[in-house]
Design a protein around this motif. Structure first.
Motif, PDB file in Angstrom:
ATOM      1  N   LEU A 125       0.854  -1.176   0.000  1.00  0.00           N
ATOM      2  CA  LEU A 125       0.000   0.000   0.000  1.00  0.00           C
ATOM      3  C   LEU A 125       0.891   1.228   0.000  1.00  0.00           C
ATOM      4  N   GLY A 126       0.496   2.247  -0.749  1.00  0.00           N
ATOM      5  CA  GLY A 126       1.251   3.490  -0.716  1.00  0.00           C
ATOM      6  C   GLY A 126       0.874   4.304   0.504  1.00  0.00           C
ATOM      7  N   LEU A 127       1.753   5.231   0.896  1.00  0.00           N
ATOM      8  CA  LEU A 127       1.444   6.089   2.029  1.00  0.00           C
ATOM      9  C   LEU A 127       0.234   6.964   1.731  1.00  0.00           C
ATOM     10  N   GLY A 128       0.017   7.275   0.446  1.00  0.00           N
ATOM     11  CA  GLY A 128      -1.172   8.032   0.071  1.00  0.00           C
ATOM     12  C   GLY A 128      -2.446   7.281   0.424  1.00  0.00           C
ATOM     13  N   ASP A 129      -2.429   5.948   0.256  1.00  0.00           N
ATOM     14  CA  ASP A 129      -3.584   5.129   0.618  1.00  0.00           C
ATOM     15  C   ASP A 129      -3.827   5.167   2.119  1.00  0.00           C
ATOM     16  N   VAL A 130      -2.740   5.129   2.891  1.00  0.00           N
ATOM     17  CA  VAL A 130      -2.849   5.180   4.353  1.00  0.00           C
ATOM     18  C   VAL A 130      -3.438   6.519   4.783  1.00  0.00           C
ATOM     19  N   ASP A 131      -2.902   7.607   4.240  1.00  0.00           N
ATOM     20  CA  ASP A 131      -3.421   8.939   4.561  1.00  0.00           C
ATOM     21  C   ASP A 131      -4.892   9.069   4.165  1.00  0.00           C
ATOM     22  N   PHE A 132      -5.230   8.493   3.022  1.00  0.00           N
ATOM     23  CA  PHE A 132      -6.613   8.541   2.546  1.00  0.00           C
ATOM     24  C   PHE A 132      -7.545   7.867   3.548  1.00  0.00           C
ATOM     25  N   MET A 133      -7.139   6.732   4.090  1.00  0.00           N
ATOM     26  CA  MET A 133      -7.967   6.032   5.065  1.00  0.00           C
ATOM     27  C   MET A 133      -8.143   6.862   6.331  1.00  0.00           C
ATOM     28  N   GLY A 134      -7.133   7.668   6.656  1.00  0.00           N
ATOM     29  CA  GLY A 134      -7.275   8.592   7.775  1.00  0.00           C
ATOM     30  C   GLY A 134      -8.363   9.621   7.506  1.00  0.00           C
ATOM     31  N   VAL A 135      -8.453  10.080   6.263  1.00  0.00           N
ATOM     32  CA  VAL A 135      -9.501  11.030   5.874  1.00  0.00           C
ATOM     33  C   VAL A 135     -10.880  10.380   6.000  1.00  0.00           C
ATOM     34  N   VAL A 136     -11.007   9.153   5.498  1.00  0.00           N
ATOM     35  CA  VAL A 136     -12.282   8.441   5.558  1.00  0.00           C
ATOM     36  C   VAL A 136     -12.718   8.251   7.009  1.00  0.00           C
ATOM     37  N   ALA A 137     -11.778   7.836   7.862  1.00  0.00           N
ATOM     38  CA  ALA A 137     -12.099   7.635   9.276  1.00  0.00           C
ATOM     39  C   ALA A 137     -12.497   8.946   9.940  1.00  0.00           C
ATOM     40  N   SER A 138     -11.885  10.051   9.522  1.00  0.00           N
ATOM     41  CA  SER A 138     -12.179  11.348  10.129  1.00  0.00           C
ATOM     42  C   SER A 138     -13.561  11.853   9.738  1.00  0.00           C
ATOM     43  N   PHE A 139     -13.938  11.693   8.483  1.00  0.00           N
ATOM     44  CA  PHE A 139     -15.225  12.202   8.014  1.00  0.00           C
ATOM     45  C   PHE A 139     -16.374  11.252   8.338  1.00  0.00           C
ATOM     46  N   LEU A 140     -16.118   9.961   8.305  1.00  0.00           N
ATOM     47  CA  LEU A 140     -17.167   8.987   8.588  1.00  0.00           C
ATOM     48  C   LEU A 140     -16.960   8.448  10.006  1.00  0.00           C
ATOM     49  N   ASP A 141     -16.405   7.278  10.126  1.00  0.00           N
ATOM     50  CA  ASP A 141     -16.038   6.728  11.438  1.00  0.00           C
ATOM     51  C   ASP A 141     -15.112   5.546  11.209  1.00  0.00           C
ATOM     52  N   LEU A 142     -14.591   4.993  12.296  1.00  0.00           N
ATOM     53  CA  LEU A 142     -13.616   3.909  12.177  1.00  0.00           C
ATOM     54  C   LEU A 142     -14.235   2.669  11.547  1.00  0.00           C
ATOM     55  N   GLN A 143     -15.451   2.335  11.943  1.00  0.00           N
ATOM     56  CA  GLN A 143     -16.113   1.156  11.374  1.00  0.00           C
ATOM     57  C   GLN A 143     -16.265   1.300   9.865  1.00  0.00           C
ATOM     58  N   SER A 144     -16.657   2.485   9.412  1.00  0.00           N
ATOM     59  CA  SER A 144     -16.801   2.725   7.977  1.00  0.00           C
ATOM     60  C   SER A 144     -15.467   2.585   7.254  1.00  0.00           C
ATOM     61  N   ALA A 145     -14.398   3.102   7.873  1.00  0.00           N
ATOM     62  CA  ALA A 145     -13.071   3.015   7.263  1.00  0.00           C
ATOM     63  C   ALA A 145     -12.631   1.559   7.110  1.00  0.00           C
ATOM     64  N   ILE A 146     -12.921   0.744   8.114  1.00  0.00           N
ATOM     65  CA  ILE A 146     -12.548  -0.676   8.058  1.00  0.00           C
ATOM     66  C   ILE A 146     -13.319  -1.383   6.933  1.00  0.00           C
ATOM     67  N   ILE A 147     -14.617  -1.070   6.808  1.00  0.00           N
ATOM     68  CA  ILE A 147     -15.416  -1.661   5.739  1.00  0.00           C
ATOM     69  C   ILE A 147     -14.872  -1.240   4.376  1.00  0.00           C
ATOM     70  N   VAL A 148     -14.537   0.051   4.237  1.00  0.00           N
ATOM     71  CA  VAL A 148     -13.965   0.554   2.984  1.00  0.00           C
ATOM     72  C   VAL A 148     -12.683  -0.184   2.643  1.00  0.00           C
ATOM     73  N   PHE A 149     -11.839  -0.401   3.641  1.00  0.00           N
ATOM     74  CA  PHE A 149     -10.549  -1.063   3.433  1.00  0.00           C
ATOM     75  C   PHE A 149     -10.729  -2.462   2.846  1.00  0.00           C
TER      76      PHE A 149
END
Length: 276
Positions: free
Chosen positions: A201-225
């Motif tokens: 995974l690129g660091l951009g992907d990691v940072d992106f998941m941080g954005v998803v978790a921030s705007f939605l929630d952790l559960q949503s970020a895990i599902i997205v992943f």
């Protein structure tokens, strides 16, 4: 109906601005000056040739001056942003949440198309988006405190910060695990890299998941992943059949997964057997 039309037109105007961001930000050009110009002949585009959607149709998809074809991406981004604005208006009305999620989806559009072109995104885009998420949460926290709620776990700013930390940590753990696995594979096979790519995974992907978790929630970020790879498999199959490059612009699939989770999270959870 007039309100819906207004929000659609407003969305297309913002979509036109997103096209500027997609083209200029990776090149480190200002998104304010100069005014819009043709990438081929460099002529400044007049306002009447820069009307979202309409100008593309009237010009038949070509520059007025050099007749170079205009990428279909431009009206597509404008149309997509207009649709998102209408859907979010129907969901949230004219509200604080509308502004928050309109920004989120505009961010998804920008980073997705930049990743398609460059297989990377500027790191500051994710940092900027995370800051915006924290700002929205701060104002919601202030509003909540006025009601007399002082429990730490109930404060939006605390929830957002917690989601951000755990979202980044969760994704980076899988990145580290994937990189170790690939390193072992390369060591056994005595190779330097897999098609020039060593990271899972690129660091951009990691940072992106941080954005998803921030705007939605952790559960949503895990599902997205975990949902994104199933969406991306369509491109992998296409690449294998037609022997195309296996380099995968992954952010568009993460963005699609984030969109699905945002609108249909409960249905996805029920589909995988999670009971509320």
């Amino acid at each position: 109906m007039l309100t819906k039309v207004f929000f659609f037109i407003l969305g297309t105007i913002f979509g036109s601005f997103l096209n500027v961001c997609i083209w200029r930000l990776p090149k480190e050009l200002s998104i304010i000056k100069p005014f819009s110009f043709c990438p081929k002949c460099k002529r400044t585009i007049n306002w009447y040739d820069n009307i979202p959607l309409l100008s593309f149709i009237l010009l038949k998809g070509r520059c007025r001056y050099c007749k170079e074809k205009i990428s279909f991406r431009y009206p597509f981004v404008e149309l997509l942003t207009g649709i998102f604005f209408v859907v979010l208006y129907l969901e949230f009305g004219i509200s604080f949440d509308f502004l928050k999620y309109a920004f989120f989806f505009m961010f998804l559009i920008v980073v997705s198309f930049i990743d398609i072109d460059y297989h990377a995104i500027p790191a500051y885009l994710c940092i900027f988006a995370i800051v915006i998420a924290l700002v929205f949460s701060f104002f919601k926290t202030v509003e909540l405190l006025k009601t007399g709620t002082f429990y730490l776990d109930a404060l939006p700013i605390f929830k957002t910060f917690k989601n951000l930390i755990f979202g980044l940590g969760f994704t980076y753990f899988f990145k580290l695990f994937g990189d170790i696995f690939i390193s072992i594979y390369l060591l056994i096979r005595k190779k330097d890299s897999i098609e020039g790519e060593r990271e899972s995974l690129g660091l951009g992907d990691v940072d992106f998941m941080g954005v998803v978790a921030s705007f939605l929630d952790l559960q949503s970020a895990i599902i997205v992943f975990f949902l994104a790879p199933f969406i991306a498999i369509t491109y992998v199959i296409f690449a294998i059949i037609f022997k195309r490059s296996h380099l995968l612009p992954y952010l568009p699939y993460l963005s699609l997964a984030a969109t699905f989770v945002f609108f249909w999270k409960e249905h996805i959870l029920r589909f995988i057997g999670f009971n509320f």
